[in-house]
Structure formats: C-alpha cells, structure tokens
Design an enzyme around this catalytic site. Structure first.
Site, PDB file in Angstrom:
ATOM      1  N   GLY A  41      -1.620  -7.599  -2.097  1.00  0.00           N
ATOM      2  CA  GLY A  41      -2.386  -6.970  -1.028  1.00  0.00           C
ATOM      3  C   GLY A  41      -3.490  -6.087  -1.572  1.00  0.00           C
ATOM      4  O   GLY A  41      -3.523  -4.888  -1.316  1.00  0.00           O
ATOM      5  N   SER A  47      -6.154   0.478  -3.632  1.00  0.00           N
ATOM      6  CA  SER A  47      -4.986   0.663  -4.517  1.00  0.00           C
ATOM      7  C   SER A  47      -5.295   0.109  -5.906  1.00  0.00           C
ATOM      8  O   SER A  47      -4.817   0.634  -6.920  1.00  0.00           O
ATOM      9  CB  SER A  47      -3.751  -0.033  -3.930  1.00  0.00           C
ATOM     10  OG  SER A  47      -4.012  -1.410  -3.715  1.00  0.00           O
ATOM     11  N   ASP A  66      -4.148 -11.488  -3.584  1.00  0.00           N
ATOM     12  CA  ASP A  66      -4.521 -11.396  -2.168  1.00  0.00           C
ATOM     13  C   ASP A  66      -5.265 -12.681  -1.820  1.00  0.00           C
ATOM     14  O   ASP A  66      -6.161 -13.095  -2.560  1.00  0.00           O
ATOM     15  CB  ASP A  66      -5.423 -10.174  -1.917  1.00  0.00           C
ATOM     16  CG  ASP A  66      -5.483  -9.787  -0.441  1.00  0.00           C
ATOM     17  OD1 ASP A  66      -5.601 -10.695   0.408  1.00  0.00           O
ATOM     18  OD2 ASP A  66      -5.416  -8.590  -0.147  1.00  0.00           O
ATOM     19  N   GLY A  70      -7.288 -11.337   4.968  1.00  0.00           N
ATOM     20  CA  GLY A  70      -6.842 -10.274   5.877  1.00  0.00           C
ATOM     21  C   GLY A  70      -5.435 -10.525   6.376  1.00  0.00           C
ATOM     22  O   GLY A  70      -4.975 -11.664   6.446  1.00  0.00           O
ATOM     23  N   SER A 119       0.836 -14.977  -2.038  1.00  0.00           N
ATOM     24  CA  SER A 119       1.835 -14.404  -2.941  1.00  0.00           C
ATOM     25  C   SER A 119       2.836 -15.473  -3.384  1.00  0.00           C
ATOM     26  O   SER A 119       3.233 -15.537  -4.555  1.00  0.00           O
ATOM     27  CB  SER A 119       2.536 -13.253  -2.201  1.00  0.00           C
ATOM     28  OG  SER A 119       3.770 -12.932  -2.738  1.00  0.00           O
ATOM     29  N   ASP A 136       2.191  -4.515  -0.918  1.00  0.00           N
ATOM     30  CA  ASP A 136       1.375  -3.947   0.161  1.00  0.00           C
ATOM     31  C   ASP A 136       0.680  -5.092   0.902  1.00  0.00           C
ATOM     32  O   ASP A 136      -0.497  -5.037   1.221  1.00  0.00           O
ATOM     33  CB  ASP A 136       0.339  -2.972  -0.433  1.00  0.00           C
ATOM     34  CG  ASP A 136      -0.343  -2.137   0.638  1.00  0.00           C
ATOM     35  OD1 ASP A 136       0.207  -2.015   1.756  1.00  0.00           O
ATOM     36  OD2 ASP A 136      -1.430  -1.602   0.352  1.00  0.00           O
ATOM     37  N   HIS A 139       2.750  -7.409   7.003  1.00  0.00           N
ATOM     38  CA  HIS A 139       3.842  -6.597   7.544  1.00  0.00           C
ATOM     39  C   HIS A 139       4.801  -7.375   8.428  1.00  0.00           C
ATOM     40  O   HIS A 139       5.709  -6.789   9.024  1.00  0.00           O
ATOM     41  CB  HIS A 139       3.277  -5.410   8.332  1.00  0.00           C
ATOM     42  CG  HIS A 139       2.698  -4.353   7.436  1.00  0.00           C
ATOM     43  ND1 HIS A 139       2.126  -3.204   7.929  1.00  0.00           N
ATOM     44  CD2 HIS A 139       2.618  -4.271   6.094  1.00  0.00           C
ATOM     45  CE1 HIS A 139       1.705  -2.453   6.919  1.00  0.00           C
ATOM     46  NE2 HIS A 139       1.986  -3.091   5.791  1.00  0.00           N
TER      47      HIS A 139
HETATM   48 MG    MG Z   1      -0.506  -0.724   3.166  1.00  0.00          MG
END
Ligand code: MG
Length: 209
Positions: A41, A47, A66, A70, A119, A136, A139
């Site tokens: 991510g 990050s 990634d 999005g 991933s 990250d 979700h």
């Molecule tokens: Mg996050």
C-alpha cells in the site's frame, strides 16, 4: 541520524499521521539489521518516505507493493476519490506517477523497489526473509486477510510486522486491519508492542539468525 524532511512528507497525499510515520522510521531502522523492508500500500509514497529514508540510512532496501489503482475508498464516487489521481486515458485511478515523483523528491529512488502489482502476485515466488512488513493495503476483509496470509510468514525472527488503521471501535473505521492484528497475536508468533495512534506494531519471536 537522517530523519525525513517534514515539509516534504506533509505535502504528500496520504493518510499517515506524523507520529505514525516517525514510528515506522524507527522500526525500519532497527529492522534493517535483520533484513530488507516491505510495505503493502505505497499509494503516493508517504509511508514510503519514512521507511525508505531509514533504509537509505542503513544501506538497505524497501520493496513497495501497490497496484496503484487505489483502494475501494479511492474510486470515483467514493469518499476519498481524488480527480488529480485519475488517469483519463486508462479510465482508472493511477497513483504511480505521484509515487514516483515522491521517490525523486525524497532522494530515495535508489532504495525503493516499486512492485506495481497485487500483493498476492508479488508474494507468489517470494522467499526472502524480511526485517519488516508494513500492511497498509485494502481494508476489505479479503484484502487485509490476504495481505496477512501472504506476508506475515516472511517476517524473520526478531523482525517487525506493522499494521495501519487499527481502530478499536467499529464506528471509527473498518475492522479488517484490527482483525488481522488479532490474528497475528493469536498465532503465537508475534509479541505486540505499544501502538502509535492507529499503527499496530508486533515483533516476531525469536532471535535474528
Ligand atoms: Mg492506512
């Protein structure tokens, strides 16, 4: 010690608090003595700057996965959709140009291996033990548990597993990161360390080999 350029990271789009980024930097610096770092991510590279600056300091490398299309919430019509990150030619979100600009601006291009794919695909033939895995990504339950299943086993003894967006209360956000955080603890392979805001940090049992 070379820390990140605060003005630069504050200008990068993303959802990582400064104290969470600083914690990632500290963990990554320690992790580099064990093995390379990997994040799932990268998005626009916020990050990435924290972790890869630590890797640069330690002479190591960050693998940044990634698909750059999005997550669910970044799509057109969703809460965090950003027209500036939409590619009219492909008709899809594309955060890779912004990610690449971040690498250049932060001077970390020689310490980041961008892996522009899912991933699951990146994990298929992966065998390198890692000093740190930072999850990250998406979700949804499927995305988060897929990331955990694919990557947690690659954390070397003494290495770190960090998970972003862990919310204690369901009304604060999605529960999938919290669920994989619990899975990691219940696996018996990781010791939970103090959290920083919504960043969960676990350390794999055992000493570095
Ligand atoms: Mg996050």
């Amino acid at each position: 010690m070379t820390r990140v350029n605060r003005a630069l990271v504050d200008g990068i789009q993303g959802f990582l608090a400064p104290e969470e980024g600083d914690r990632l930097f500290d963990i990554a610096l320690d992790a580099c003595a064990i093995g390379p770092c990997l994040e799932i991510g990268g998005y626009c590279g916020k990050s990435t700057v924290y972790i890869a600056t630590a890797c640069k300091t330690a002479g190591s490398v960050l693998f940044s996965i990634d698909h750059h299309r999005g997550s669910e919430e970044h799509q057109p019509g969703e809460l965090f959709f950003d027209p500036a990150l939409y590619d009219l030619i492909s008709g899809k979100v594309d955060t890779f140009p912004a990610f690449r600009r971040t690498l250049d601006a932060a001077g970390i291009s020689d310490h980041v291996v961008p892996m522009v794919c899912s991933s699951a695909l990146a994990a298929r033939f992966w065998t390198t033990p890692l000093g740190m895995v930072f999850i990250d990504g998406g979700h949804s339950d499927a995305a988060a548990s897929g990331d955990y299943t694919a990557w947690a086993g690659h954390v070397a003894p003494g290495g770190y597993l960090a998970i972003h967006d862990i919310f204690e209360r369901p009304e604060e956000g999605g529960r999938a990161p919290h669920r994989i955080y619990r899975m990691a603890i219940e696996s018996g392979r990781f010791e939970p360390l103090p959290m920083t805001a919504t960043l969960g940090v676990l350390r794999r049992h055992g000493h570095p080999e």
